[in-house]
Design a protein around this motif. Sequence first.
Motif, PDB file in Angstrom:
ATOM      1  N   THR A   8      34.346  35.176  65.845  1.00 42.64           N
ATOM      2  CA  THR A   8      34.992  35.108  64.565  1.00 42.64           C
ATOM      3  C   THR A   8      34.948  33.521  63.752  1.00 42.64           C
ATOM      4  O   THR A   8      34.548  33.554  62.549  1.00 42.64           O
ATOM      5  CB  THR A   8      36.437  35.400  64.830  1.00 42.64           C
ATOM      6  N   VAL A   9      35.042  32.522  64.701  1.00 38.93           N
ATOM      7  CA  VAL A   9      35.085  31.403  64.242  1.00 38.93           C
ATOM      8  C   VAL A   9      33.674  30.923  63.559  1.00 38.93           C
ATOM      9  O   VAL A   9      33.514  30.444  62.532  1.00 38.93           O
ATOM     10  CB  VAL A   9      35.170  30.329  65.474  1.00 38.93           C
ATOM     11  N   ALA A  10      32.719  31.421  64.170  1.00 39.31           N
ATOM     12  CA  ALA A  10      31.254  31.256  63.544  1.00 39.31           C
ATOM     13  C   ALA A  10      31.207  31.987  62.151  1.00 39.31           C
ATOM     14  O   ALA A  10      30.664  31.405  61.415  1.00 39.31           O
ATOM     15  CB  ALA A  10      30.173  31.704  64.455  1.00 39.31           C
ATOM     16  N   GLU A  11      31.632  33.019  62.090  1.00 35.68           N
ATOM     17  CA  GLU A  11      31.724  33.739  60.776  1.00 35.68           C
ATOM     18  C   GLU A  11      32.654  33.025  59.759  1.00 35.68           C
ATOM     19  O   GLU A  11      32.062  33.101  58.625  1.00 35.68           O
ATOM     20  CB  GLU A  11      32.335  35.125  61.125  1.00 35.68           C
ATOM     21  N   LEU A  12      33.611  32.510  60.261  1.00 39.96           N
ATOM     22  CA  LEU A  12      34.473  31.857  59.489  1.00 39.96           C
ATOM     23  C   LEU A  12      33.705  30.635  58.840  1.00 39.96           C
ATOM     24  O   LEU A  12      34.014  30.386  57.662  1.00 39.96           O
ATOM     25  CB  LEU A  12      35.689  31.195  59.934  1.00 39.96           C
TER      26      LEU A  12
END
Length: 146
Positions: A8-12
Amino acid sequence: MMNATRETVAELLGRMAKGDHDGAAELFAEEIDWQLDWPEGEHPATPWIRRRTGRGDVAGHFRMLEEYHVPELNGTSVARILVDGPDAVVLGHIRQTVRANGRAYTSPFALHLTVEDGLITRYHIYEDSLTVARAHRPIPETDISE
Protein backbone atom coordinates in the motif's frame (compact mmCIF):
# COMPACT_ATOMS: atom_id res chain seq x y z
CA MET A 1 0.24 -7.95 7.18
CA MET A 2 3.67 -6.37 6.64
CA ASN A 3 3.57 -7.20 2.93
CA ALA A 4 0.13 -5.56 2.59
CA THR A 5 1.39 -2.46 4.40
CA ARG A 6 4.52 -2.27 2.24
CA GLU A 7 2.46 -2.76 -0.95
CA THR A 8 0.00 0.00 0.00
CA VAL A 9 2.82 2.42 0.85
CA ALA A 10 4.64 1.62 -2.41
CA GLU A 11 1.40 2.16 -4.34
CA LEU A 12 0.82 5.52 -2.60
CA LEU A 13 4.34 6.72 -3.35
CA GLY A 14 4.02 5.62 -6.97
CA ARG A 15 0.72 7.44 -7.46
CA MET A 16 2.09 10.56 -5.78
CA ALA A 17 5.16 10.49 -8.05
CA LYS A 18 2.93 10.26 -11.14
CA GLY A 19 0.74 13.16 -9.98
CA ASP A 20 -2.28 10.83 -9.70
CA HIS A 21 -4.05 12.79 -6.96
CA ASP A 22 -7.38 11.00 -7.17
CA GLY A 23 -5.63 7.63 -7.30
CA ALA A 24 -3.58 8.51 -4.22
CA ALA A 25 -6.74 9.59 -2.38
CA GLU A 26 -8.39 6.23 -3.16
CA LEU A 27 -5.82 4.56 -0.91
CA PHE A 28 -7.05 6.50 2.15
CA ALA A 29 -9.85 5.51 4.51
CA GLU A 30 -12.97 7.65 4.75
CA GLU A 31 -11.69 8.98 8.09
CA ILE A 32 -7.99 9.50 8.72
CA ASP A 33 -5.68 10.67 11.44
CA TRP A 34 -3.88 13.49 9.61
CA GLN A 35 -0.95 15.45 10.96
CA LEU A 36 0.44 18.17 8.73
CA ASP A 37 -0.74 21.46 10.10
CA TRP A 38 0.35 24.54 11.97
CA PRO A 39 -0.42 24.82 15.69
CA GLU A 40 -2.49 27.97 15.15
CA GLY A 41 -4.31 26.83 12.02
CA GLU A 42 -3.29 27.88 8.50
CA HIS A 43 -0.20 29.77 7.38
CA PRO A 44 -0.96 32.11 4.45
CA ALA A 45 2.17 31.09 2.52
CA THR A 46 1.39 27.35 2.74
CA PRO A 47 -2.38 26.79 2.57
CA TRP A 48 -2.00 23.04 1.92
CA ILE A 49 -0.48 22.64 5.40
CA ARG A 50 -3.71 22.36 7.34
CA ARG A 51 -5.94 19.88 9.09
CA ARG A 52 -7.63 17.24 6.94
CA THR A 53 -10.03 14.56 8.04
CA GLY A 54 -10.63 12.04 5.30
CA ARG A 55 -10.34 10.70 1.80
CA GLY A 56 -12.41 13.49 0.27
CA ASP A 57 -9.85 16.06 1.41
CA VAL A 58 -6.67 14.18 0.43
CA ALA A 59 -6.74 14.74 -3.35
CA GLY A 60 -7.10 18.47 -2.67
CA HIS A 61 -3.94 18.37 -0.58
CA PHE A 62 -1.90 16.85 -3.39
CA ARG A 63 -3.45 19.22 -5.97
CA MET A 64 -2.48 22.23 -3.86
CA LEU A 65 1.08 20.97 -3.57
CA GLU A 66 1.24 20.78 -7.36
CA GLU A 67 -0.40 24.20 -7.76
CA TYR A 68 2.23 25.89 -5.56
CA HIS A 69 5.26 23.99 -6.92
CA VAL A 70 6.81 23.20 -10.30
CA PRO A 71 6.23 19.42 -10.68
CA GLU A 72 8.93 19.07 -13.35
CA LEU A 73 11.53 20.30 -10.84
CA ASN A 74 10.44 18.04 -7.98
CA GLY A 75 13.42 16.08 -6.71
CA THR A 76 11.80 14.46 -3.68
CA SER A 77 13.52 11.20 -2.83
CA VAL A 78 12.86 8.26 -0.54
CA ALA A 79 15.86 6.85 1.31
CA ARG A 80 14.18 4.11 3.34
CA ILE A 81 10.82 2.53 4.12
CA LEU A 82 10.50 0.80 7.47
CA VAL A 83 7.50 -1.47 8.10
CA ASP A 84 6.26 -2.91 11.40
CA GLY A 85 2.87 -4.57 11.07
CA PRO A 86 0.30 -1.97 10.01
CA ASP A 87 2.74 0.92 10.49
CA ALA A 88 5.29 2.23 8.03
CA VAL A 89 7.78 5.07 8.20
CA VAL A 90 9.09 6.62 5.00
CA LEU A 91 12.32 8.62 5.30
CA GLY A 92 13.63 10.95 2.66
CA HIS A 93 14.17 14.49 1.42
CA ILE A 94 11.69 16.89 -0.10
CA ARG A 95 13.18 18.97 -2.90
CA GLN A 96 10.75 21.41 -4.49
CA THR A 97 10.73 24.66 -6.44
CA VAL A 98 8.15 27.31 -5.64
CA ARG A 99 6.06 28.24 -8.67
CA ALA A 100 5.43 31.87 -7.63
CA ASN A 101 9.01 32.94 -6.98
CA GLY A 102 11.31 30.24 -8.39
CA ARG A 103 12.93 29.50 -5.02
CA ALA A 104 14.12 25.94 -4.51
CA TYR A 105 14.15 24.35 -1.07
CA THR A 106 14.96 21.04 0.56
CA SER A 107 13.81 19.47 3.78
CA PRO A 108 14.30 16.07 5.34
CA PHE A 109 11.02 14.32 6.07
CA ALA A 110 9.61 11.36 7.92
CA LEU A 111 6.16 10.10 6.98
CA HIS A 112 4.37 7.79 9.44
CA LEU A 113 1.56 5.82 7.81
CA THR A 114 -0.80 3.23 9.23
CA VAL A 115 -2.57 0.81 6.91
CA GLU A 116 -5.69 -1.04 8.05
CA ASP A 117 -7.71 -3.30 5.77
CA GLY A 118 -5.68 -2.05 2.79
CA LEU A 119 -6.44 1.64 3.43
CA ILE A 120 -4.31 4.36 4.97
CA THR A 121 -5.77 5.50 8.29
CA ARG A 122 -2.83 7.60 9.53
CA TYR A 123 -0.79 10.20 7.62
CA HIS A 124 1.64 12.05 9.87
CA ILE A 125 4.41 13.92 8.10
CA TYR A 126 7.31 15.55 9.87
CA GLU A 127 9.23 18.11 7.84
CA ASP A 128 10.90 21.45 8.27
CA SER A 129 7.73 23.46 7.70
CA LEU A 130 9.51 26.70 8.57
CA THR A 131 11.89 26.19 5.63
CA VAL A 132 8.89 25.48 3.40
CA ALA A 133 7.04 28.62 4.58
CA ARG A 134 10.15 30.79 4.15
CA ALA A 135 10.64 29.53 0.58
CA HIS A 136 7.07 30.59 -0.23
CA ARG A 137 7.47 34.17 0.99
CA PRO A 138 7.27 36.73 -1.80
CA ILE A 139 10.58 38.05 -3.05
CA PRO A 140 10.75 41.72 -2.02
CA GLU A 141 10.82 44.34 -4.73
CA THR A 142 14.17 46.07 -4.93
CA ASP A 143 14.40 49.83 -5.00
CA ILE A 144 16.00 50.80 -8.30
CA SER A 145 15.58 54.56 -7.92
CA GLU A 146 18.56 56.74 -8.67
